[in-house]
Design a protein around this motif. Structure first.
Motif, PDB file in Angstrom:
ATOM      1  N   LYS A 129       0.831  -1.183   0.000  1.00 55.95           N
ATOM      2  CA  LYS A 129       0.000   0.000   0.000  1.00 55.95           C
ATOM      3  C   LYS A 129       0.879   1.252   0.000  1.00 55.95           C
ATOM      4  CE  LYS A 129      -4.347   1.110   2.195  1.00 55.95           C
ATOM      5  NZ  LYS A 129      -5.185   0.926   3.361  1.00 55.95           N
ATOM      6  N   ARG A 141      -0.977   9.016  -1.669  1.00 54.70           N
ATOM      7  CA  ARG A 141      -2.304   8.650  -2.155  1.00 54.70           C
ATOM      8  C   ARG A 141      -3.135   9.890  -2.431  1.00 54.70           C
ATOM      9  NH1 ARG A 141      -4.276   5.225   2.602  1.00 54.70           N
ATOM     10  NH2 ARG A 141      -2.204   4.670   3.239  1.00 54.70           N
ATOM     11  N   LYS A 142      -4.103   9.737  -3.328  1.00 54.14           N
ATOM     12  CA  LYS A 142      -5.038  10.826  -3.576  1.00 54.14           C
ATOM     13  C   LYS A 142      -6.031  10.877  -2.428  1.00 54.14           C
ATOM     14  CE  LYS A 142      -4.847  10.716  -8.573  1.00 54.14           C
ATOM     15  NZ  LYS A 142      -5.615  10.569  -9.809  1.00 54.14           N
TER      16      LYS A 142
END
Length: 90
Positions: free
Chosen positions: A36, A42-43
């Motif tokens: 991850k 991350r957005k």
């Protein structure tokens, strides 16, 4: 479907030798180990923005102070926002 993975490569001009191993349980395009991405890469999630309350901000500051940081970072804010508010028994 069967996925192929390159295991080792010997590159020498003009010769290139490659060994392949077939993995019958893995579909093509799948990765062996998925990891991850960290939250800062991350957005942000779709939907309305949820601002932290003053009590949540205080909890984030306390987490940062306990970890030796002067200000709370993204991880502190996310942890506080994720935690469900505790209900006091009457």
């Amino acid at each position: 479907m069967c996925a192929r993975r390159e295991v080792w490569t010997i590159k020498a001009w003009p010769l290139r030798m490659v060994a392949w191993i077939d993995f019958p349980d893995i579909e093509d395009g799948a990765t062996m180990a998925t990891k991850k991405a960290p939250p800062w890469k991350r957005k942000r999630p779709k939907g309305p923005v949820k601002h932290l309350s003053s009590a949540e901000k205080a909890r984030a500051r306390a987490r940062a102070k306990k970890a030796g940081r002067r200000y709370p970072n993204l991880v502190d804010n996310m942890a506080v926002a994720k935690k469900k508010p505790s209900r006091r028994a009457k």
